[in-house]
Design a protein around this motif. Sequence first.
Motif, PDB file in Angstrom:
ATOM      1  N   LEU A 142       0.727  -1.053   0.121  1.00 47.58           N
ATOM      2  CA  LEU A 142      -0.180   0.004  -0.003  1.00 47.58           C
ATOM      3  C   LEU A 142       0.735   1.102   0.191  1.00 47.58           C
ATOM      4  O   LEU A 142       0.478   2.458  -0.596  1.00 47.58           O
ATOM      5  N   SER A 143       2.063   1.161   0.549  1.00 48.65           N
ATOM      6  CA  SER A 143       2.889   2.253   0.843  1.00 48.65           C
ATOM      7  C   SER A 143       3.293   2.837  -0.680  1.00 48.65           C
ATOM      8  O   SER A 143       3.362   4.170  -0.720  1.00 48.65           O
ATOM      9  N   PHE A 144       3.601   1.927  -1.522  1.00 51.89           N
ATOM     10  CA  PHE A 144       3.983   2.166  -2.868  1.00 51.89           C
ATOM     11  C   PHE A 144       3.016   2.951  -3.571  1.00 51.89           C
ATOM     12  O   PHE A 144       3.249   3.831  -4.206  1.00 51.89           O
ATOM     13  N   VAL A 145       1.663   2.503  -3.343  1.00 53.35           N
ATOM     14  CA  VAL A 145       0.651   3.425  -4.120  1.00 53.35           C
ATOM     15  C   VAL A 145       0.521   4.882  -3.346  1.00 53.35           C
ATOM     16  O   VAL A 145       0.205   5.815  -4.347  1.00 53.35           O
ATOM     17  N   TYR A 146       0.874   4.664  -2.272  1.00 55.87           N
ATOM     18  CA  TYR A 146       0.641   6.039  -1.389  1.00 55.87           C
ATOM     19  C   TYR A 146       1.566   6.903  -1.932  1.00 55.87           C
ATOM     20  O   TYR A 146       1.226   8.283  -2.132  1.00 55.87           O
ATOM     21  N   ALA A 147       3.030   6.357  -1.996  1.00 50.68           N
ATOM     22  CA  ALA A 147       3.856   7.292  -2.544  1.00 50.68           C
ATOM     23  C   ALA A 147       3.716   7.919  -3.974  1.00 50.68           C
ATOM     24  O   ALA A 147       3.968   8.935  -4.247  1.00 50.68           O
ATOM     25  N   LYS A 148       3.191   6.918  -4.868  1.00 52.42           N
ATOM     26  CA  LYS A 148       2.961   7.430  -6.190  1.00 52.42           C
ATOM     27  C   LYS A 148       2.026   8.425  -6.229  1.00 52.42           C
ATOM     28  O   LYS A 148       2.018   9.205  -7.021  1.00 52.42           O
ATOM     29  N   ARG A 149       0.789   8.258  -5.436  1.00 56.68           N
ATOM     30  CA  ARG A 149      -0.222   9.415  -5.501  1.00 56.68           C
ATOM     31  C   ARG A 149       0.182  10.593  -4.805  1.00 56.68           C
ATOM     32  O   ARG A 149      -0.322  11.665  -5.400  1.00 56.68           O
ATOM     33  N   PHE A 150       0.896  10.699  -3.991  1.00 57.58           N
ATOM     34  CA  PHE A 150       1.076  11.895  -3.064  1.00 57.58           C
ATOM     35  C   PHE A 150       2.458  12.365  -2.965  1.00 57.58           C
ATOM     36  O   PHE A 150       2.691  13.543  -2.292  1.00 57.58           O
ATOM     37  N   LEU A 151       3.412  11.420  -3.440  1.00 54.07           N
ATOM     38  CA  LEU A 151       4.951  12.210  -3.243  1.00 54.07           C
ATOM     39  C   LEU A 151       5.499  12.213  -4.560  1.00 54.07           C
ATOM     40  O   LEU A 151       6.532  12.704  -4.488  1.00 54.07           O
ATOM     41  N   SER A 152       5.291  11.064  -5.512  1.00 54.50           N
ATOM     42  CA  SER A 152       6.093  11.138  -6.708  1.00 54.50           C
ATOM     43  C   SER A 152       6.214  12.708  -7.508  1.00 54.50           C
ATOM     44  O   SER A 152       7.052  12.726  -8.136  1.00 54.50           O
ATOM     45  N   GLY A 153       5.144  13.275  -7.345  1.00 51.65           N
ATOM     46  CA  GLY A 153       5.366  14.586  -8.079  1.00 51.65           C
ATOM     47  C   GLY A 153       5.778  15.787  -7.094  1.00 51.65           C
ATOM     48  O   GLY A 153       5.885  16.875  -7.711  1.00 51.65           O
ATOM     49  N   LEU A 154       6.429  15.543  -5.954  1.00 53.74           N
ATOM     50  CA  LEU A 154       6.888  16.558  -5.462  1.00 53.74           C
ATOM     51  C   LEU A 154       8.502  16.885  -5.632  1.00 53.74           C
ATOM     52  O   LEU A 154       8.850  17.968  -5.138  1.00 53.74           O
ATOM     53  N   GLY A 155       9.070  16.115  -6.476  1.00 54.15           N
ATOM     54  CA  GLY A 155      10.563  16.524  -6.774  1.00 54.15           C
ATOM     55  C   GLY A 155      11.265  16.175  -5.653  1.00 54.15           C
ATOM     56  O   GLY A 155      12.547  17.021  -5.635  1.00 54.15           O
ATOM     57  N   ILE A 156      11.326  15.618  -4.860  1.00 52.56           N
ATOM     58  CA  ILE A 156      12.138  15.314  -3.641  1.00 52.56           C
ATOM     59  C   ILE A 156      12.932  14.046  -3.830  1.00 52.56           C
ATOM     60  O   ILE A 156      12.355  12.936  -4.168  1.00 52.56           O
TER      61      ILE A 156
END
Length: 281
Positions: A142-156
Amino acid sequence: MKWASETITPGQITLLRVLFGFLPVLAYAAARGVLRWRHARHLHHFLVMSVLATSAYYFAFAAGTALLPSGIAGALSGAIPLFSFLAAALLLRSDRVTPVRLLGVLVGFGGVLLIARPWSATGAVDPVGVAYMLLGSASVGLSFVYAKRFLSGLGIAAAALTTYQIGLALVTLLLVTDLDGVTDVAADTRALVGVVIGLGLLGTGVAYILYYVIVDLLGAVTASSATYIPPVVALAIGWLLVGEPLDLLDGVAVLLILVGVAVLRSAAGRPSPGGSGRAGT
């Protein structure tokens, strides 16, 4: 984890793993110069990831390993990509359920069933241990999906994200873990070295760093193929070095899990009808 579970609790194993895994990750991120104070505005996302991809994940695996032969526990970790697919199919519109993907999931979980063998009356495999391993796999999936949805576009940078994730997990684990008896692990040199160096410094900290290097050199899709390796290695080590029993069904079960993951990888790399033709990751 198996050796340490003889002297300390799963919560204490998780705390020590995170502590000694955090140190090299922090040093690597600092050396790369990717840590920024402005990232703090995303603290709530880092906190969720610290639970899904670190605290709950590691605790469930430690608790499951305490109840299962280490080889069987390691083999069950191969179910992580299956749960990742299920979570993506349910929560991400971009990830469609196709017949091929569904086949991959069914084949993979067929392997899980062969390991768990709920129909067996001998009780050779503890169902609670299996449940813990599957819970941990579901959490990190589930963490992979959360990261893709909320973190992947942040440029961190990934190294920074991992540092924040593990660092927050360390803080929360220090707050909730009962430290009484944690030093008992020192009575068993094998377990102490295994937890501090094998599980923490190498199995968590250096493993993350190597993953970043592999992604840079080979790309994310090739790097993700590393998920094929741990179940086979764990089963082999449990059999060859620890002396745990291994039968034909165990080997078939691991093969089914890996085939299921391979089918999912293959399906993810195919362009969707009418799409851009780029391979998915």
